[in-house]
Motif scaffolding. Structure first.
Motif, short mmCIF file in Angstrom:
data_model
loop_
_atom_site.label_atom_id
_atom_site.label_comp_id
_atom_site.label_asym_id
_atom_site.label_seq_id
_atom_site.Cartn_x
_atom_site.Cartn_y
_atom_site.Cartn_z
N GLN A 1 -7.58 2.23 8.69
CA GLN A 1 -8.43 3.56 8.99
C GLN A 1 -8.62 4.30 7.90
O GLN A 1 -9.97 4.83 7.92
CB GLN A 1 -7.74 4.22 10.36
CG GLN A 1 -7.70 3.23 11.71
CD GLN A 1 -6.98 3.89 12.73
OE1 GLN A 1 -6.11 4.86 12.42
NE2 GLN A 1 -7.31 3.22 13.75
N ARG A 2 -7.61 4.62 7.39
CA ARG A 2 -7.88 5.57 6.20
C ARG A 2 -8.50 5.25 4.90
O ARG A 2 -9.35 5.65 4.21
CB ARG A 2 -6.72 6.29 5.95
CG ARG A 2 -6.38 7.63 6.79
CD ARG A 2 -4.77 7.28 7.18
NE ARG A 2 -4.72 8.45 8.44
CZ ARG A 2 -4.81 8.01 9.69
NH1 ARG A 2 -4.98 6.91 10.16
NH2 ARG A 2 -4.64 8.82 10.77
N SER A 3 -8.29 3.90 4.86
CA SER A 3 -8.78 3.11 3.44
C SER A 3 -10.16 3.06 3.75
O SER A 3 -11.18 3.18 2.79
CB SER A 3 -8.01 1.96 3.09
OG SER A 3 -8.30 0.71 4.12
N TYR A 4 -10.80 2.57 4.84
CA TYR A 4 -12.19 2.54 5.06
C TYR A 4 -12.88 3.89 4.91
O TYR A 4 -13.96 4.04 4.42
CB TYR A 4 -12.30 1.73 6.56
CG TYR A 4 -13.84 1.33 6.70
CD1 TYR A 4 -14.54 0.48 5.81
CD2 TYR A 4 -14.53 1.95 7.51
CE1 TYR A 4 -15.75 0.15 5.86
CE2 TYR A 4 -15.88 1.62 7.80
CZ TYR A 4 -16.43 0.92 7.06
OH TYR A 4 -17.93 0.29 6.92
N CYS A 5 -12.23 4.65 5.52
CA CYS A 5 -12.97 6.05 5.52
C CYS A 5 -13.12 6.79 3.91
O CYS A 5 -13.91 7.11 3.48
CB CYS A 5 -11.98 7.12 6.29
SG CYS A 5 -12.66 8.94 6.26
N ALA A 6 -11.91 6.59 3.17
CA ALA A 6 -11.98 6.81 1.82
C ALA A 6 -13.00 5.92 1.07
O ALA A 6 -13.65 6.60 0.23
CB ALA A 6 -10.71 6.56 1.19
N PHE A 7 -13.18 4.66 1.54
CA PHE A 7 -14.14 3.98 0.63
C PHE A 7 -15.49 4.54 1.07
O PHE A 7 -16.40 4.64 -0.11
CB PHE A 7 -13.99 2.27 1.24
CG PHE A 7 -15.36 1.60 0.93
CD1 PHE A 7 -15.52 1.32 -0.59
CD2 PHE A 7 -16.33 1.32 1.92
CE1 PHE A 7 -16.93 0.70 -0.50
CE2 PHE A 7 -17.47 0.84 1.52
CZ PHE A 7 -17.78 0.26 0.11
N ILE B 1 -16.39 7.55 2.02
CA ILE B 1 -16.65 8.73 1.29
C ILE B 1 -16.71 8.68 -0.16
O ILE B 1 -17.76 9.49 -0.85
CB ILE B 1 -15.42 9.59 1.53
CG1 ILE B 1 -15.54 10.13 3.22
CG2 ILE B 1 -15.75 10.93 1.04
CD1 ILE B 1 -14.26 10.88 3.58
N ASN B 2 -15.89 8.01 -0.74
CA ASN B 2 -16.10 7.56 -2.28
C ASN B 2 -17.22 7.05 -2.75
O ASN B 2 -17.69 7.20 -3.63
CB ASN B 2 -14.70 7.29 -2.76
CG ASN B 2 -13.57 8.03 -2.59
OD1 ASN B 2 -13.68 9.27 -2.74
ND2 ASN B 2 -12.29 7.39 -2.53
#
Length: 137
Positions: free
Chosen positions: A104-110, A112-113
């Motif tokens: 969940q966090r890695s997709y969100c970080a992707f 945003i970045n």
């Protein structure tokens, strides 16, 4: 196939959709082969996946391109195990909770970045790349 055999081999096309459409299309075919309701469509898509593998193998007689084999094997893996469930003893496991939390966090970080990367590239192209090309005689 043009994407996998021609456009995917040159870094000049990395900014265009045609570079990635072969990989994306194989993923779609893997889903259709395993999940589509109509059995005749599933058979046809399985045949297409097999033909693509044969074309990739035949093209590698000229030049081996491991990236195409990798993409095809990932599509086959998705076809075979893409809909499998976690083992029952994993349902309350710490491993599953860690995987869920991280995904969940890695997709969100992707997401945003990626926006900031696109913005930075656009600003570079608009301002600094244009000034560099004017300086060169």
């Amino acid at each position: 196939m043009c994407s996998l055999l021609f456009f995917h081999r040159s870094s000049d096309y990395e900014v265009y959709f045609i570079y990635f459409i072969g990989s994306y299309g194989l993923g779609v075919l893997a889903y259709l082969a395993s999940q589509f309701q109509d059995i005749s469509v599933r058979r046809m898509v399985k045949l297409v996946l097999l033909l693509i593998g044969l074309i990739i193998a035949a093209a590698s007689l000229q030049q081996i391109w491991l990236r195409n084999f990798f993409v095809w094997f990932v599509a086959l893996t998705l076809y075979v195990w893409g809909d499998s469930r976690y083992p029952k003893n994993w349902t309350n496991s710490i491993y599953l909770k860690v995987i869920t939390w991280g995904s969940q966090r890695s997709y969100c970080a992707f997401l945003i970045n990626f926006t900031f990367i696109l913005l930075a590239n656009t600003l570079y192209i608009l301002h600094w790349a244009e000034k560099r090309t004017r300086m060169v005689p």
